[in-house]
Design a protein around this motif. Structure first.
Motif, PDB file in Angstrom:
ATOM      1  N   SER A  20      13.029   4.200  15.430  1.00  0.00           N
ATOM      2  CA  SER A  20      11.753   3.685  15.921  1.00  0.00           C
ATOM      3  C   SER A  20      10.560   4.215  15.139  1.00  0.00           C
ATOM      4  CB  SER A  20      11.586   4.043  17.408  1.00  0.00           C
ATOM      5  OG  SER A  20      11.686   5.444  17.611  1.00  0.00           O
ATOM      6  N   ILE A  21      10.641   5.460  14.649  1.00  0.00           N
ATOM      7  CA  ILE A  21       9.481   6.060  13.992  1.00  0.00           C
ATOM      8  C   ILE A  21       9.463   5.797  12.486  1.00  0.00           C
ATOM      9  CG2 ILE A  21       8.460   8.298  13.367  1.00  0.00           C
ATOM     10  CD1 ILE A  21       8.840   9.268  16.091  1.00  0.00           C
ATOM     11  N   LEU A  22      10.631   5.656  11.862  1.00  0.00           N
ATOM     12  CA  LEU A  22      10.667   5.522  10.405  1.00  0.00           C
ATOM     13  C   LEU A  22      10.750   4.080   9.921  1.00  0.00           C
ATOM     14  CD1 LEU A  22      13.001   8.482   9.389  1.00  0.00           C
ATOM     15  CD2 LEU A  22      10.517   8.351   9.207  1.00  0.00           C
ATOM     16  N   THR A  23      11.525   3.243  10.592  1.00  0.00           N
ATOM     17  CA  THR A  23      11.764   1.897  10.073  1.00  0.00           C
ATOM     18  C   THR A  23      10.531   1.005  10.081  1.00  0.00           C
ATOM     19  OG1 THR A  23      14.086   2.050  10.746  1.00  0.00           O
ATOM     20  CG2 THR A  23      13.230  -0.136  10.251  1.00  0.00           C
ATOM     21  N   PRO A  24       9.823   0.818  11.213  1.00  0.00           N
ATOM     22  CA  PRO A  24       8.637  -0.059  11.179  1.00  0.00           C
ATOM     23  C   PRO A  24       7.551   0.421  10.206  1.00  0.00           C
ATOM     24  CG  PRO A  24       9.328   0.352  13.446  1.00  0.00           C
ATOM     25  CD  PRO A  24      10.102   1.293  12.588  1.00  0.00           C
ATOM     26  N   PRO A  25       7.237   1.734  10.142  1.00  0.00           N
ATOM     27  CA  PRO A  25       6.210   2.171   9.184  1.00  0.00           C
ATOM     28  C   PRO A  25       6.594   1.940   7.729  1.00  0.00           C
ATOM     29  CG  PRO A  25       6.591   3.855  10.837  1.00  0.00           C
ATOM     30  CD  PRO A  25       7.668   2.846  10.994  1.00  0.00           C
ATOM     31  N   LEU A  26       7.884   1.987   7.431  1.00  0.00           N
ATOM     32  CA  LEU A  26       8.297   1.787   6.052  1.00  0.00           C
ATOM     33  C   LEU A  26       7.960   0.372   5.588  1.00  0.00           C
ATOM     34  CD1 LEU A  26      11.569   3.425   4.805  1.00  0.00           C
ATOM     35  CD2 LEU A  26      10.260   1.832   3.441  1.00  0.00           C
ATOM     36  N   PHE A  27       8.103  -0.605   6.476  1.00  0.00           N
ATOM     37  CA  PHE A  27       7.688  -1.966   6.140  1.00  0.00           C
ATOM     38  C   PHE A  27       6.188  -2.022   5.874  1.00  0.00           C
ATOM     39  CE2 PHE A  27      11.649  -3.088   8.346  1.00  0.00           C
ATOM     40  CZ  PHE A  27      12.172  -3.990   7.444  1.00  0.00           C
ATOM     41  N   ASP A  35       2.172  -2.102  -6.552  1.00  0.00           N
ATOM     42  CA  ASP A  35       2.689  -1.306  -7.656  1.00  0.00           C
ATOM     43  C   ASP A  35       4.048  -0.726  -7.286  1.00  0.00           C
ATOM     44  OD1 ASP A  35       2.056   0.125 -10.303  1.00  0.00           O
ATOM     45  OD2 ASP A  35       2.622   1.769  -8.971  1.00  0.00           O
ATOM     46  N   GLU A  36       5.037  -0.910  -8.162  1.00  0.00           N
ATOM     47  CA  GLU A  36       6.392  -0.471  -7.856  1.00  0.00           C
ATOM     48  C   GLU A  36       6.514   1.049  -7.820  1.00  0.00           C
ATOM     49  OE1 GLU A  36       9.063  -2.084  -6.864  1.00  0.00           O
ATOM     50  OE2 GLU A  36       7.893  -3.928  -6.811  1.00  0.00           O
ATOM     51  N   ASP A  37       5.708   1.761  -8.581  1.00  0.00           N
ATOM     52  CA  ASP A  37       5.760   3.226  -8.550  1.00  0.00           C
ATOM     53  C   ASP A  37       5.310   3.749  -7.190  1.00  0.00           C
ATOM     54  OD1 ASP A  37       6.744   3.504 -11.111  1.00  0.00           O
ATOM     55  OD2 ASP A  37       4.753   3.568 -12.023  1.00  0.00           O
ATOM     56  N   LYS A  38       4.253   3.144  -6.643  1.00  0.00           N
ATOM     57  CA  LYS A  38       3.780   3.564  -5.322  1.00  0.00           C
ATOM     58  C   LYS A  38       4.785   3.172  -4.235  1.00  0.00           C
ATOM     59  CE  LYS A  38      -1.133   3.529  -6.477  1.00  0.00           C
ATOM     60  NZ  LYS A  38      -2.465   2.951  -6.185  1.00  0.00           N
ATOM     61  N   ARG A  39       5.400   2.026  -4.405  1.00  0.00           N
ATOM     62  CA  ARG A  39       6.436   1.628  -3.458  1.00  0.00           C
ATOM     63  C   ARG A  39       7.625   2.587  -3.524  1.00  0.00           C
ATOM     64  NH1 ARG A  39       6.945  -5.033  -3.613  1.00  0.00           N
ATOM     65  NH2 ARG A  39       5.071  -5.445  -2.339  1.00  0.00           N
ATOM     66  N   ALA A  40       7.957   3.029  -4.727  1.00  0.00           N
ATOM     67  CA  ALA A  40       9.047   3.992  -4.882  1.00  0.00           C
ATOM     68  C   ALA A  40       8.725   5.297  -4.164  1.00  0.00           C
ATOM     69  CB  ALA A  40       9.316   4.250  -6.363  1.00  0.00           C
ATOM     70  N   LEU A  41       7.458   5.707  -4.207  1.00  0.00           N
ATOM     71  CA  LEU A  41       7.053   6.925  -3.498  1.00  0.00           C
ATOM     72  C   LEU A  41       7.192   6.740  -1.992  1.00  0.00           C
ATOM     73  CD1 LEU A  41       5.880   9.766  -3.641  1.00  0.00           C
ATOM     74  CD2 LEU A  41       3.587   8.748  -3.621  1.00  0.00           C
ATOM     75  N   VAL A  42       6.846   5.557  -1.500  1.00  0.00           N
ATOM     76  CA  VAL A  42       6.997   5.250  -0.076  1.00  0.00           C
ATOM     77  C   VAL A  42       8.468   5.303   0.327  1.00  0.00           C
ATOM     78  CG1 VAL A  42       6.809   3.413   1.648  1.00  0.00           C
ATOM     79  CG2 VAL A  42       4.889   3.881   0.118  1.00  0.00           C
ATOM     80  N   ILE A  43       9.327   4.671  -0.473  1.00  0.00           N
ATOM     81  CA  ILE A  43      10.757   4.649  -0.181  1.00  0.00           C
ATOM     82  C   ILE A  43      11.335   6.065  -0.202  1.00  0.00           C
ATOM     83  CG2 ILE A  43      13.007   3.837  -0.986  1.00  0.00           C
ATOM     84  CD1 ILE A  43      11.504   1.398  -2.175  1.00  0.00           C
ATOM     85  N   SER A  44      10.932   6.859  -1.203  1.00  0.00           N
ATOM     86  CA  SER A  44      11.424   8.231  -1.307  1.00  0.00           C
ATOM     87  C   SER A  44      10.971   9.078  -0.129  1.00  0.00           C
ATOM     88  CB  SER A  44      10.947   8.853  -2.620  1.00  0.00           C
ATOM     89  OG  SER A  44      11.395   8.109  -3.731  1.00  0.00           O
ATOM     90  N   LEU A 167       7.999  13.787  -2.021  1.00  0.00           N
ATOM     91  CA  LEU A 167       7.638  13.398  -0.665  1.00  0.00           C
ATOM     92  C   LEU A 167       6.127  13.449  -0.544  1.00  0.00           C
ATOM     93  CD1 LEU A 167       9.343  14.310   2.656  1.00  0.00           C
ATOM     94  CD2 LEU A 167       6.878  14.599   2.445  1.00  0.00           C
ATOM     95  N   SER A 168       5.522  12.332  -0.218  1.00  0.00           N
ATOM     96  CA  SER A 168       4.074  12.258  -0.067  1.00  0.00           C
ATOM     97  C   SER A 168       3.689  12.644   1.361  1.00  0.00           C
ATOM     98  CB  SER A 168       3.578  10.844  -0.387  1.00  0.00           C
ATOM     99  OG  SER A 168       2.219  10.707  -0.050  1.00  0.00           O
ATOM    100  N   VAL A 169       2.907  13.699   1.485  1.00  0.00           N
ATOM    101  CA  VAL A 169       2.482  14.155   2.816  1.00  0.00           C
ATOM    102  C   VAL A 169       1.617  13.109   3.491  1.00  0.00           C
ATOM    103  CG1 VAL A 169       1.210  15.929   4.079  1.00  0.00           C
ATOM    104  CG2 VAL A 169       2.639  16.577   2.130  1.00  0.00           C
ATOM    105  N   SER A 170       0.718  12.498   2.727  1.00  0.00           N
ATOM    106  CA  SER A 170      -0.167  11.490   3.308  1.00  0.00           C
ATOM    107  C   SER A 170       0.624  10.275   3.787  1.00  0.00           C
ATOM    108  CB  SER A 170      -1.217  11.063   2.280  1.00  0.00           C
ATOM    109  OG  SER A 170      -0.604  10.520   1.124  1.00  0.00           O
ATOM    110  N   GLU A 171       1.624   9.847   2.995  1.00  0.00           N
ATOM    111  CA  GLU A 171       2.451   8.717   3.422  1.00  0.00           C
ATOM    112  C   GLU A 171       3.299   9.095   4.628  1.00  0.00           C
ATOM    113  OE1 GLU A 171       2.507   5.654   2.584  1.00  0.00           O
ATOM    114  OE2 GLU A 171       1.130   5.741   0.885  1.00  0.00           O
ATOM    115  N   ALA A 172       3.796  10.319   4.655  1.00  0.00           N
ATOM    116  CA  ALA A 172       4.590  10.770   5.792  1.00  0.00           C
ATOM    117  C   ALA A 172       3.753  10.783   7.076  1.00  0.00           C
ATOM    118  CB  ALA A 172       5.149  12.163   5.513  1.00  0.00           C
ATOM    119  N   GLN A 173       2.530  11.250   6.976  1.00  0.00           N
ATOM    120  CA  GLN A 173       1.647  11.248   8.145  1.00  0.00           C
ATOM    121  C   GLN A 173       1.341   9.834   8.602  1.00  0.00           C
ATOM    122  OE1 GLN A 173      -1.684  13.543   6.712  1.00  0.00           O
ATOM    123  NE2 GLN A 173      -0.806  15.489   7.393  1.00  0.00           N
ATOM    124  N   LYS A 174       1.106   8.952   7.629  1.00  0.00           N
ATOM    125  CA  LYS A 174       0.801   7.563   7.981  1.00  0.00           C
ATOM    126  C   LYS A 174       1.995   6.904   8.672  1.00  0.00           C
ATOM    127  CE  LYS A 174       0.328   4.516   4.667  1.00  0.00           C
ATOM    128  NZ  LYS A 174      -0.224   3.732   3.536  1.00  0.00           N
TER     129      LYS A 174
END
Length: 264
Positions: A20-27, A35-44, A167-174
């Protein structure tokens, strides 16, 4: 079947929070960038969060397996089976970001092929262990684990180029703050759909729970065939069109068709 029902319910409960917490935010985060590099950071980031959550759940489950078996099954003899269930939950968590990427990129053909392969492996190994090796419930649990491992390994191998040791802290928080409101709804759905087995186990026998669980599974066939494809593609369809000019019209039509399907 009664014992197996509680094993499956335990795995669903163990993966409730990561699902519930990881799947919807990843979309949401995936479609925030072109940009594929930024998307790769999100996926990672999603992968490392899922891995941390999975290992934590597995560690906790390994410790509480014995009292959990005593609570649910009134015997501690099945504690090791609960531990295998938590290992399967760990593998499931590792595959969550890969599944989200498949859905976000709309790799439906690849997803279908992998699902068929995993299902064949799971069913075949379960039948072999139950029928040939006479391992009972343990064979089904190990077969489920093997199918989950096969699906996760194949899917992770296909998104491997997008994974980074970052691991991006800002993306993880978002991701966390966006996904947190989904958790109460997921808990409510779980209680609504699963609490009946707990009541049955207290007022009847495990045999009755097993027969009831098998009946429920047969009743879910129509739901799986009709609603599962739409639920899998829905987040990708919504977020991938949010920047289009006709997005409001698309959302309205999507809601209308969903309501019609539910009414039928």
């Amino acid at each position: 079947y009664g014992i197996l029902a509680f094993m499956m319910l335990t795995q669903m409960l163990a993966t409730l929070l990561p699902n519930s917490i990881l799947t919807p935010p990843l979309f949401r985060s995936f479609y925030d960038y072109d940009d594929e590099d930024k998307r790769a950071l999100v996926i990672s980031t999603g992968f490392w969060l899922a891995a941390a959550a999975g290992f934590l759940l597995c560690a906790v489950g390994w410790v509480v397996a014995e009292p959990l078996s005593g609570l649910l099954l009134k015997t501690t003899t099945h504690a090791n089976l609960f531990r295998i269930v938590f290992v399967s939950a760990l593998v499931h968590c590792l595959g969550l970001p890969a599944l989200a990427v498949f859905r976000a990129r709309k790799w439906s053909t690849s997803f279908g092929i992998i699902s068929i392969i995993a299902t064949v492996v799971q069913a075949g190994s379960s039948v072999f262990m139950v029928v040939v090796l006479h391992s009972g419930v343990q064979g089904v649990i190990y077969g489920t684990l093997l199918g989950t491992v096969v699906r996760t390994v194949i899917m992770l191998s296909m998104i491997w180029p997008s994974l980074r040791l970052k691991l991006s802290v800002s993306e993880a928080q978002k991701m966390f703050w966006y996904g947190l409101p989904f958790f109460p709804a997921a808990c409510s759905t779980y209680v609504n759909r699963s609490s009946d087995r707990f009541f049955l186990s207290r007022f009847t026998t495990m045999t009755d729970v097993g027969i009831y669980s098998v009946g429920v599974r047969f009743g879910q066939i129509v739901q799986i065939l009709l609603f599962a494809p739409f639920s899998l593609i829905h987040p990708a369809a919504i977020f991938s069109t949010e920047k289009d000019r006709d997005a409001p019209e698309f959302y309205a039509r999507s809601e209308e068709h969903t309501s019609e399907l539910q009414s039928h």
